[in-house]
Design an enzyme around this catalytic site. Structure first.
Site, short mmCIF file in Angstrom:
data_model
loop_
_atom_site.label_atom_id
_atom_site.label_comp_id
_atom_site.label_asym_id
_atom_site.label_seq_id
_atom_site.Cartn_x
_atom_site.Cartn_y
_atom_site.Cartn_z
N TRP A 107 -5.42 2.22 10.38
CA TRP A 107 -5.60 2.14 8.93
C TRP A 107 -5.41 0.70 8.45
CZ3 TRP A 107 -7.95 3.96 5.06
CH2 TRP A 107 -7.57 3.66 3.75
N GLU A 126 -11.54 6.07 4.73
CA GLU A 126 -10.99 6.96 5.76
C GLU A 126 -12.04 7.24 6.84
OE1 GLU A 126 -7.97 7.84 6.16
OE2 GLU A 126 -7.00 7.73 4.21
N TYR A 132 0.84 -1.20 0.00
CA TYR A 132 0.00 0.00 0.00
C TYR A 132 0.88 1.25 0.00
CZ TYR A 132 -2.96 3.74 1.76
OH TYR A 132 -3.58 4.96 1.91
#
Length: 198
Positions: A52, A44, A22
């Site tokens: 995350w 988000e 990522y």
């Protein structure tokens, strides 16, 4: 020398290959299409209060359950869809976050209608050019900025939910409007080379 490990941002957990991927392929790459913008907005806002990486692990579930982030389709979700989503462990089963994603899809479309695209709207907050911050170490990272504050205020006024300044700063970082790669990170210059004229 050629076997020397690449320098990456300090927040990347190198023991997690998907997290490294990522960082290496997506984080900070300038985003110019509304579908990707909407995807990151949903993810988000789902992250609020979580890591995350937790969201990253559930990304495939979000893609499947949120119509591959087709904003028009998500905007049409009803209470029955909310109940269906609440039963699926492939995503974060938080009713307020799910309802916020559907609400935000409707507000997202309103901005598309007004500005031609959500991309044009959000990039105007950085004068259509990424802000490149001077990040020498982990201590240089911030959670909010004047831009994320202004954007949060505007989106709240427009009826968006679960998108405060901290969440939006993360969004701006992820979608390349703010380049917060470590100065010595090998991706710092690479993402800058991907800037497109608007």
């Amino acid at each position: 020398m050629k076997n020397e490990p690449l320098c990456r941002c300090p927040w990347v957990d190198l023991s997690k290959p998907d997290y490294v991927q990522y960082h290496d392929e997506e984080w900070g790459v300038p985003v110019y299409d509304d579908k990707t913008m909407f995807e990151f907005m949903v993810l988000e806002s789902a992250q609020a209060g979580l890591s995350w990486y937790t969201i990253l692990k559930k990304r495939a579930g979000y893609r499947r359950l949120f119509a591959d982030f087709d904003v028009t389709a998500v905007a049409k979700f009803n209470q029955e869809d909310v109940e269906r989503l609440m039963q699926d462990a492939a995503i974060i089963r938080n009713r307020l976050k799910i309802e916020a994603a559907i609400n935000n899809a409707k507000r997202f479309i309103e901005i598309q209608t007004e500005f031609g695209s959500f991309t044009h709207f959000i990039w105007s907050y950085v004068n259509n050019a990424p802000i490149v911050n001077n990040i020498e170490s982990a201590e240089d990272y911030v959670a909010t900025s004047q831009i994320s504050n202004a954007l949060a205020k505007e989106l709240k006024k427009r009826g968006f939910k679960f998108l405060g300044s901290t969440t939006l700063y993360s969004h701006l970082q992820a979608t390349g409007l703010i380049n917060d790669h470590l100065n010595s990170c090998y991706r710092k210059e690479a993402v800058s080379a991907l800037i497109q004229p608007l």
